[in-house]
Write a protein that holds these residues in place. Structure first.
Motif, PDB file in Angstrom:
ATOM      1  N   GLU A 303       0.970  -1.259   0.533  1.00 48.38           N
ATOM      2  CA  GLU A 303       0.072   0.517  -0.228  1.00 48.38           C
ATOM      3  C   GLU A 303       0.934   1.547   0.114  1.00 48.38           C
ATOM      4  N   ILE A 306      -2.212   6.430   0.308  1.00 46.81           N
ATOM      5  CA  ILE A 306      -3.108   6.318   1.477  1.00 46.81           C
ATOM      6  C   ILE A 306      -4.028   6.804   0.747  1.00 46.81           C
ATOM      7  N   VAL A 334       3.175   6.801   0.441  1.00 45.31           N
ATOM      8  CA  VAL A 334       3.805   6.269   1.832  1.00 45.31           C
ATOM      9  C   VAL A 334       4.929   6.112   1.396  1.00 45.31           C
TER      10      VAL A 334
END
Ligand code: 5GP
Ligand code: SF4
Ligand code: MG
Length: 458
Positions: A303, A306, A334
């Motif tokens: 991931e 976000i 991130v």
């Protein structure tokens, strides 16, 4: 757009319709409306925005048992409160509310014809053309009036119509947009997608066929073809429903949307075989395909972006500057996850190139080493005339740029679009010949008048 309707004498149909539309919110965020009928009176509540903003209070119809509802998706130049559906009319045949998903290709011609013989239009909606045709029909019954009207319209239409004593569903002869039938304990439901049936615990019965009309009343469900002959049926379900538009937990015409997206990612992995450190998506629309890519390639899924979940879909913003701002408000990188990595970045589509361009720059600023952009659809080169705002032709980046020019524009190190063959394998539950690919290949199942076509390929 999303459409939803109910016929049930035992449930609070207004409430259930609200929650059904809530489950279809992804199909349209511009406005929402619900009409409720008690057999002699029809009331409608409408408003702009998400359904929670648009409908603060349901129409007050004690004993109401038939509904039709709509969530509206923005198509070009339509941000007008007059254009909120369902459209309610009172005519000599009774009351009626019409909710429409799709785009008619002959609306302008019909409107001119109707105006020529005295009709007055208050909105710019295609649906107003439909209700005018219904109201002006000389046929005896409501059902026959609707049949007469829908035989004259062309293009994309999944309709949910509530009258004083019936709920009627119609799906155009190409079946461009989905429409399904569900069952409650004592009644029936029509919905754009199955996810809304799940939401209200209705049981899925079946999909409405292209060219079919279903009539629901106290005696149950009746079905008939409205087309003059079966030869008029030419299945062309929008493949973009699987790529992007529908919710992953829905099933359309026998093909799971989630499975299709997972397969698209697997196909992308097979087609690219990129060596990379991380697979990630532009959330949420690219996530299921990214998972498929990761599984197929063995490269870990991460991931790296976000999402601020309080923002709507960013596509629907009036100009480029606002679109950029919207993407930055919606997504952030991130650094921990992306720093120093060669990244396979998956998104469902590139329309103008705004989203992917901003995201690639954002990831590089956060330290990503290389970005291999993979798109889980072929390049969009042609406008959609059947109800999805894939933009006007001149704004489609793939209409004017080669893949390598697009790669350069979005500043990615590699760029790959899923092939047509890969896409078809991913959506194998529906035969290729029964899908629409017009925004990719320009092969329109229903032709559009030349003055609305924005010319051929540049
Ligand atoms: P672009 O930024 O290239 O103009 O648009 C691509 C992005 O818009 C993708 O992330 C995709 O998820 C989203 N998108 C693609 N088609 C549509 C659409 O028809 N409606 C909405 N709301 N978003 C779309
Ligand atoms: Fe769907 Fe594209 Fe066909 Fe429009 S042109 S209906 S977006 S596949
Ligand atoms: Mg997206």
């Amino acid at each position: 757009c999303g459409v939803f309707g109910m016929y049930d004498r035992h449930l609070n149909v207004g409430n259930f319709t609200y929650w059904g539309l809530f489950a279809l919110q992804h199909r349209g965020q511009e406005s929402a409306g619900i009409a409720i009928s008690d057999g002699s009176n029809i009331e409608v509540t409408k408003g702009m925005g998400l359904i929670t903003e648009a409908i603060k209070q349901l129409p007050d119809v004690p004993g109401g048992f038939i509904t039709s509802g709509h969530v509206r998706y923005s198509t070009t130049g339509s941000n007008n409160p007059k254009n909120i559906q369902p459209l309610v009319i009172h005519y000599q045949g009774g009351d009626m509310a019409v909710a429409h998903n799709g785009n008619l290709t002959n609306a302008l011609d019909l409107r001119r014809e109707l105006e020529g013989s005295g009709s007055i239009f208050q909105t710019t909606m295609d649906s107003e053309v439909i209700v005018n045709l219904i109201a002006r029909s000389k046929a005896e019954s409501t059902e026959e009036r609707i049949v007469e009207a829908v035989r004259r319209i062309e293009g994309a239409f999944s309709l949910v119509i509530s009258t004083n004593d019936k709920l009627i569903g119609v799906r155009d002869a190409n079946g461009f947009r989905p429409l399904c039938l569900g069952k409650t304990e004592h009644g029936y439901v029509l919905s754009s997608e199955t996810c809304a049936l799940d939401a209200i615990k209705a049981e899925f019965v079946r999909h409405i066929d292209p060219g079919e009309m279903v009539i629901i009343d106290d005696s149950g469900v009746r079905s008939r073809l409205f087309v003059e002959s079966e030869a008029a049926i030419n299945k062309a379900l929008c493949v973009f429903e699987y790529i992007y538009f529908a919710r992953s937990d829905s099933e359309i015409d026998g093909q799971s949307v989630y499975q299709a997206r997972l397969n698209m990612g697997r196909e992308l992995a097979r087609e690219t075989k990129y060596e990379a450190d991380l697979v990630m998506s532009i959330p949420d629309s690219g996530t299921t395909a990214a998972l498929g890519y990761a599984r197929e390639s063995g490269i870990p899924f991460g991931e790296g972006l976000i999402k601020n979940r309080y923002m709507g879909r960013t596509f629907i913003k009036p100009d480029q500057a606002q679109r950029e701002l919207a993407v930055r408000m919606k997504l952030n990188a991130v650094a921990d996850v992306v720093k120093g990595k060669r990244i396979v970045l998956i998104d469902d589509s590139i329309v103008r190139g705004t989203t992917s361009g901003i995201i690639v720059r954002m990831l590089k600023e956060a330290g990503a080493k290389e970005i291999y952009m993979c798109v889980s659809s072929p390049a969009i080169e042609y406008p959609c005339h059947y109800g999805i705002d894939t933009s006007v032709r001149k704004e489609l980046i793939a209409a004017t740029h080669t893949t390598d020019q697009i790669r350069e524009y979005i500043q990615a190190d590699k760029l790959h679009y899923l092939s047509r063959e890969g896409l078809c394998r991913a959506v194998s539950g529906v035969p290729e010949a029964e899908l629409c690919f017009a925004c990719f290949d320009g092969d329109y199942a229903v032709s559009v008048p030349e003055d609305q076509d924005e010319g051929g390929k540049y």
